[in-house]
Design a protein around this motif. Sequence first.
Motif, PDB file in Angstrom:
ATOM      1  N   TYR A  36      39.587  38.531  53.806  1.00  7.50           N
ATOM      2  CA  TYR A  36      39.985  39.652  53.145  1.00  7.50           C
ATOM      3  C   TYR A  36      39.531  39.278  51.918  1.00  7.50           C
ATOM      4  CZ  TYR A  36      42.836  41.274  57.123  1.00  7.50           C
ATOM      5  OH  TYR A  36      42.845  41.715  58.410  1.00  7.50           O
ATOM      6  N   ARG A  37      39.466  38.427  51.242  1.00  9.72           N
ATOM      7  CA  ARG A  37      38.827  38.159  49.777  1.00  9.72           C
ATOM      8  C   ARG A  37      37.551  38.863  49.742  1.00  9.72           C
ATOM      9  NH1 ARG A  37      37.858  32.561  46.120  1.00  9.72           N
ATOM     10  NH2 ARG A  37      36.819  33.743  44.765  1.00  9.72           N
ATOM     11  N   VAL A  40      38.194  42.742  49.699  1.00  5.47           N
ATOM     12  CA  VAL A  40      38.639  43.231  48.516  1.00  5.47           C
ATOM     13  C   VAL A  40      37.554  43.334  47.447  1.00  5.47           C
ATOM     14  CG1 VAL A  40      40.194  42.528  46.578  1.00  5.47           C
ATOM     15  CG2 VAL A  40      41.007  42.458  48.952  1.00  5.47           C
ATOM     16  N   THR A  47      44.145  45.257  43.917  1.00  3.88           N
ATOM     17  CA  THR A  47      44.726  44.635  45.047  1.00  3.88           C
ATOM     18  C   THR A  47      45.866  43.961  44.753  1.00  3.88           C
ATOM     19  OG1 THR A  47      42.709  44.556  46.530  1.00  3.88           O
ATOM     20  CG2 THR A  47      44.442  42.864  47.061  1.00  3.88           C
ATOM     21  N   VAL A  49      48.549  40.937  46.111  1.00  3.08           N
ATOM     22  CA  VAL A  49      48.775  39.793  47.154  1.00  3.08           C
ATOM     23  C   VAL A  49      50.212  39.421  46.871  1.00  3.08           C
ATOM     24  CG1 VAL A  49      48.118  37.616  48.096  1.00  3.08           C
ATOM     25  CG2 VAL A  49      46.272  39.612  47.238  1.00  3.08           C
ATOM     26  N   THR A 106      36.958  42.985  40.492  1.00  2.00           N
ATOM     27  CA  THR A 106      38.121  43.580  41.116  1.00  2.00           C
ATOM     28  C   THR A 106      39.571  43.272  40.682  1.00  2.00           C
ATOM     29  OG1 THR A 106      37.007  44.031  43.323  1.00  2.00           O
ATOM     30  CG2 THR A 106      39.400  44.159  43.373  1.00  2.00           C
ATOM     31  N   LEU A 108      43.175  42.162  40.545  1.00  2.00           N
ATOM     32  CA  LEU A 108      43.775  41.462  41.443  1.00  2.00           C
ATOM     33  C   LEU A 108      45.106  40.745  40.780  1.00  2.00           C
ATOM     34  CD1 LEU A 108      44.111  39.766  44.495  1.00  2.00           C
ATOM     35  CD2 LEU A 108      42.883  37.807  43.113  1.00  2.00           C
ATOM     36  N   LEU A 206      50.764  46.872  39.810  1.00  2.26           N
ATOM     37  CA  LEU A 206      50.130  47.773  40.516  1.00  2.26           C
ATOM     38  C   LEU A 206      50.196  49.208  40.276  1.00  2.26           C
ATOM     39  CD1 LEU A 206      48.256  48.175  43.216  1.00  2.26           C
ATOM     40  CD2 LEU A 206      50.583  48.335  44.671  1.00  2.26           C
TER      41      LEU A 206
END
Length: 214
Positions: A36-37, A40, A47, A49, A106, A108, A206
Amino acid sequence: PSRYRRTGCAYRQEFPGLSNRYISMLEVSGAHTHKYRELVEKLGVATLVLTDLDSVDNEGKSCSPKKSADQKTNNDTLKKWHPKKEALDDLVALPHEEHATKSQGTPLYVAYQKPTQVSRTEVLSRTFEDALILANFESGYFQGKSKIKAAKIDFENDARPLSESLYDYVQSLKKGDFAFDCLFYIADEKASFTPPEYMSEGLKWLETQLLPKA
């Protein structure tokens, strides 16, 4: 992320900026985190987590979390992705702002259980379940559970650390039943639970990431 839905619809009230955004929620086994890393990083979308501290002792056995006890995390996300730390003391001491990073460009944010204050005493949780209980410790719902009520009495009398009592309680749970019981309580009582602070902090991040760009 799907675990957060078990806390009810509180995010709609506390994070209105998320209620009209397209958000994908995936429940991921820790063993597949690296896959999934890659996804992403390829998609490049902000993202969040939500994961667990997953404390283990120096023999690698699951245990209730405790600082200054040579404990580590058994969570590959925390060890290998972000914040790339293994010692429990380092993880619980990580400043809020360092939960956010860039993963190959990205945005995170990795959120996990952090110390909670209960009656002016710092208490650690290991997983979503004990974190949710701590965030709603005085609620009638959880104090209606005999084992949690007993844990409160032991804690108030300094008979046993609350983190140990809740660890044992969670270990004895069927987590699916726990989730459904919480869900039915919310539905029947038209109530909601307060999300654990680590989740709230992650959702605030987020929400900020998804604000319209000026």
